[in-house]
Every structure is written in structure tokens, then in C-alpha cells.
Scaffold this active site. Sequence first.
Site, PDB file in Angstrom:
ATOM      1  N   SER A  89      -3.709   4.097   2.247  1.00  0.00           N
ATOM      2  CA  SER A  89      -3.593   3.383   1.016  1.00  0.00           C
ATOM      3  C   SER A  89      -4.218   2.156   1.013  1.00  0.00           C
ATOM      4  O   SER A  89      -4.096   1.400   1.932  1.00  0.00           O
ATOM      5  CB  SER A  89      -2.211   3.413   0.540  1.00  0.00           C
ATOM      6  OG  SER A  89      -2.183   2.355  -0.531  1.00  0.00           O
ATOM      7  N   ASN A 133      -7.819  15.361 -11.305  1.00  0.00           N
ATOM      8  CA  ASN A 133      -8.899  14.540 -11.228  1.00  0.00           C
ATOM      9  C   ASN A 133      -8.282  13.065 -10.512  1.00  0.00           C
ATOM     10  O   ASN A 133      -7.452  12.392 -11.194  1.00  0.00           O
ATOM     11  CB  ASN A 133      -9.437  14.122 -12.841  1.00  0.00           C
ATOM     12  CG  ASN A 133     -10.534  12.981 -12.677  1.00  0.00           C
ATOM     13  OD1 ASN A 133     -10.871  12.490 -11.362  1.00  0.00           O
ATOM     14  ND2 ASN A 133     -11.094  12.513 -13.453  1.00  0.00           N
ATOM     15  N   HIS A 153      -1.703  -3.826   0.823  1.00  0.00           N
ATOM     16  CA  HIS A 153      -1.793  -3.287   2.310  1.00  0.00           C
ATOM     17  C   HIS A 153      -2.763  -4.150   3.148  1.00  0.00           C
ATOM     18  O   HIS A 153      -3.225  -5.180   2.552  1.00  0.00           O
ATOM     19  CB  HIS A 153      -2.115  -1.889   2.030  1.00  0.00           C
ATOM     20  CG  HIS A 153      -1.027  -1.237   1.653  1.00  0.00           C
ATOM     21  ND1 HIS A 153      -1.111   0.056   0.808  1.00  0.00           N
ATOM     22  CD2 HIS A 153       0.391  -1.306   1.608  1.00  0.00           C
ATOM     23  CE1 HIS A 153       0.233   0.438   0.633  1.00  0.00           C
ATOM     24  NE2 HIS A 153       1.084  -0.276   1.059  1.00  0.00           N
ATOM     25  N   GLU A 200       9.547 -14.616  -1.319  1.00  0.00           N
ATOM     26  CA  GLU A 200       9.899 -13.138  -1.632  1.00  0.00           C
ATOM     27  C   GLU A 200      10.193 -12.138  -0.650  1.00  0.00           C
ATOM     28  O   GLU A 200       9.744 -12.348   0.339  1.00  0.00           O
ATOM     29  CB  GLU A 200       8.696 -12.824  -2.488  1.00  0.00           C
ATOM     30  CG  GLU A 200       8.446 -13.502  -3.609  1.00  0.00           C
ATOM     31  CD  GLU A 200       6.829 -12.929  -4.389  1.00  0.00           C
ATOM     32  OE1 GLU A 200       7.077 -13.336  -5.820  1.00  0.00           O
ATOM     33  OE2 GLU A 200       6.056 -12.593  -3.849  1.00  0.00           O
ATOM     34  N   GLU A 204       0.950   2.739   5.076  1.00  0.00           N
ATOM     35  CA  GLU A 204       1.105   1.398   5.403  1.00  0.00           C
ATOM     36  C   GLU A 204       0.687   0.863   6.747  1.00  0.00           C
ATOM     37  O   GLU A 204       0.957  -0.354   7.312  1.00  0.00           O
ATOM     38  CB  GLU A 204       2.532   1.225   5.685  1.00  0.00           C
ATOM     39  CG  GLU A 204       3.434   2.023   4.602  1.00  0.00           C
ATOM     40  CD  GLU A 204       4.919   1.521   4.489  1.00  0.00           C
ATOM     41  OE1 GLU A 204       5.506   1.080   5.523  1.00  0.00           O
ATOM     42  OE2 GLU A 204       5.658   1.191   3.481  1.00  0.00           O
TER      43      GLU A 204
HETATM   44  C1  LIG Z   1       4.195   5.110   3.321  1.00  0.00           C
HETATM   45  C2  LIG Z   1       3.664   5.093   1.897  1.00  0.00           C
HETATM   46  N1  LIG Z   1       3.124   5.972   1.455  1.00  0.00           N
HETATM   47  C3  LIG Z   1       2.440   6.444   0.348  1.00  0.00           C
HETATM   48  C4  LIG Z   1       2.227   5.338  -0.420  1.00  0.00           C
HETATM   49  C5  LIG Z   1       1.343   5.283  -1.745  1.00  0.00           C
HETATM   50  O1  LIG Z   1       0.233   4.565  -1.725  1.00  0.00           O
HETATM   51  P1  LIG Z   1      -0.304   4.233  -2.937  1.00  0.00           P
HETATM   52  O2  LIG Z   1       0.326   2.945  -3.510  1.00  0.00           O
HETATM   53  O3  LIG Z   1      -1.659   3.794  -2.889  1.00  0.00           O
HETATM   54  O4  LIG Z   1      -0.286   5.221  -4.110  1.00  0.00           O
HETATM   55  C6  LIG Z   1       2.866   4.053  -0.073  1.00  0.00           C
HETATM   56  C7  LIG Z   1       2.726   3.001  -0.902  1.00  0.00           C
HETATM   57  O5  LIG Z   1       2.747   1.652  -0.686  1.00  0.00           O
HETATM   58  C8  LIG Z   1       3.720   3.771   1.064  1.00  0.00           C
HETATM   59  O6  LIG Z   1       4.048   2.685   1.464  1.00  0.00           O
END
Ligand SMILES: Cc1ncc(COP(=O)(O)O)c(C=O)c1O
Length: 397
Positions: free
Chosen positions: A187, A250, A192, A335, A166
Site C-alpha cells: 500500500s 476498475n 505508510h 497523536e 504496512e
Molecule cells: C495490513 C493492511 N492491509 C491493507 C491495508 C489497506 O491499504 P490501503 O489503505 O492502501 O487500501 C492497510 C491499510 O493501511 C493495512 O494496514
Amino acid sequence: MPKKFFYPLLENPYRKKDLDKAIKVIKTGRLTIGNHTDKFEKKFTEKMKTKYSLMVNSGSSANLLALQCLINPYRKKRLKKGDYVLIPTVCWSTSLWPIVQSGLKPIFVDIDPITLNIDIKDLIKKINSKAKALMLVHVLGNCTNMGELMKILKKKKIILIEDTCESIGSKYKNKYLGTFGEFSSFSFYSSHQISSGEGGMVTCRNQDDYEILKSLRAHGWSRGLKTEKKISKQNKHLDSRFIFFNSGFNLRPTDISASIGLSQFNDMGNFISIRNKNRDIIVKALKKNKLVNNNFHFIEANKNVKPSWFGIPIYIKNRLNRRKFIMKLEKRGVETRPIISGNFIKQPSVKKYKLLKNSKFLNSDVVNDHGFFIGLPTKKINNIFVNQLVKAFEESI
Ligand SMILES: Cc1ncc(COP(=O)(O)O)c(C=O)c1O
């Protein structure tokens, strides 16, 4: 008729130039992992000043690979099954579950309600001889006091994994979050700071870990590894092109998402600066309204943090009913969502897997019961738009 006011959590983050890059890739007919992924990984390593970066299909996969690397039999003297990993209670599902999926056990740590990030005092209390690693979650572009944290972890020999999913682009004392730990995850999900549709990056500090991450990402294959020839010589009875020397998944990205991700990554600084400016304008306007100011508290960046916000986290003060307020605000076109997922230990999955016995995490409860966040526009905003948002808040109280 005037258009109904709409303040979304998530705008379409893709510009024409991002999509044009993807279309160009599609037209080559090579859609799987390839040169574009390599290019993104290289640029990411250079700009973020990480040692090694590996693109994967999500931030969740990045967390999974980091933990799987730590328990991998090729990397002895790291974590072994049954070891404990510290984790803040305000976390995402896939910050936590890769710990359990890797045969490790979580130790939950409360958070600091002022920063939303791990509470260092509670962390010190929870560290015991079995705690071998910390899955640190940087919440919404903010972070804890990294200087103090790093000293504690060094003294206690605790491995740091930074979940930076985040918080890409945020800096603590001018150093990017995600460059403090032995492993970090990022991510590129569409809400994001930058997006590749789905996608993520896992980073590490040494070549041995990198090679393991790379093989785990692709079936446990030896293909493309620095040690590929050596492995092949040791396995003369096999077709050298198809040697599986490790366990595997994978979790590869496609070159389509890599090309979009790289296009957005190249403009990350610009995105962050527009969003930070918008946040200042919006928070200032909301605070200027007496009624709003009396009923809400706006979370600020921690000391020494140059944040990279993608939402505006807010606390509802005691006198207001959270559920009713949120319902009214949503009706007025704004929202909302919980801060990450509130206090994660309240989720039924944690109960089902019996991860915890009757502990209280009072600060995380504050986030759960009083916190929410609204989106943060990625384009320049005008006064009319901001005034409509203030009005929506005022009328929902
Ligand atoms: C703190 C945190 N870790 C991991 C993730 C997982 O990321 P992804 O949605 O790309 O799998 C998120 C998702 O928003 C997150 O907020």
C-alpha cells in the site's frame, strides 16, 4: 508564545520533487493509467525482486485482486468458493473482507504478542483439511519467523498471500517481505513508508496469474494482455478492441499517483534509514526515563528481521488505565492510534456477518487492550523535540 508541542501520526509525506513529477504528468493531459504506471511497475519488480508487479489504486484493491485471481475460473485447481483462508486476528479490514467478498471463509488465528504477528503455534492448531490459503499480515514492518512458516505452508500445501501493506522495505534474512508468497499486496497510502496519495501494488509469481490480475484490474478486458490476439481470433464476431473475457473491476491507478509513488520509491532506502534512526533515538530516550520505562513495553523487531518502521508500537503495562493515559497524551499533542485495528474480531462488522462463534483470542486481546502506536518522523529530529515527547509521556502517566 512557544508553539504547542505536536507529535503527529502522519506528516505531509510529499517533497517538492514528488509533487513536481505529478504536476508534469498533469500538464501532459494524460491523467489515467499510462507510461508512468508501467515505469513504476518495472522499477518495483527489479528492486523488490518480485516476478510480476501490477499497480492498483490501493492496497485494499491489491488484496481483493489476489483473492479474486485465486478463485478465477481461468485458474482452475486453485481456490473454490467455500474454501477456508487462515488470517491473523490482528489485521486490517481489507485484509479480511476480500476473503469474504470472494466467497471464501476465514479461519482466525491468534497472534504472538511479542512480535504482533501471527502465532505459529496457533496456526498449526487451526490448519485443517479445508484450509487452503493463508492471508498473512506483516504488522507495522515486523514479521513472524518466515523460515518456520514457509516450511509449514509447504508441507500442508497452503497458498500464501502476504499482506505487506504496512511493511514495504522490511527484510527477513535479507529477503524483502512480500516476496515469499504466491501473491503479495503493498500500500502507498499516505501514512505508510512510501506514498502515492492512494495506491498499491499486487505481485505474483507466474505469467498466467499476472494476466488474470491485469484483466480483473481493468473491467475484465483483453486489452493489453499477452493473449489479446488469441482471444480476438476466438471471438471473431466481436470488435477486437472491446472484448471482455473475464469478470472485472476498475481498480486502475492514475499516472499522477504512479509518478509520485515512483519518485518516493526511488528514495525508499533513505526514508527507511532516517525513520529507523529516529525510532532508536526516541525509544532509547523513553526507556531512559524510569517512570516511562516502568509503565510501557516497546515492541522490538523479531529475530532475523531488518524492519522498516513507520510507527512506534507500544504496550501499556497493567497498572495504567489505557483510555485515561491516551486521552492525556493526546491532550499534550501526541497523536495515537490502535495497532492496526486491535483485535479485529471485536469489530461490529465481524458480528454482523457472523464470521465467528464465541472463540477467544487472548493474545490479540492484549494488543487490543494494551497496545497503541505513535508516529515516526520522516525527517531528522533534535534533542528538544525528543525531550518534549518524553515529557508528554511522563506527564500523562
Ligand atoms: C495490513 C493492511 N492491509 C491493507 C491495508 C489497506 O491499504 P490501503 O489503505 O492502501 O487500501 C492497510 C491499510 O493501511 C493495512 O494496514
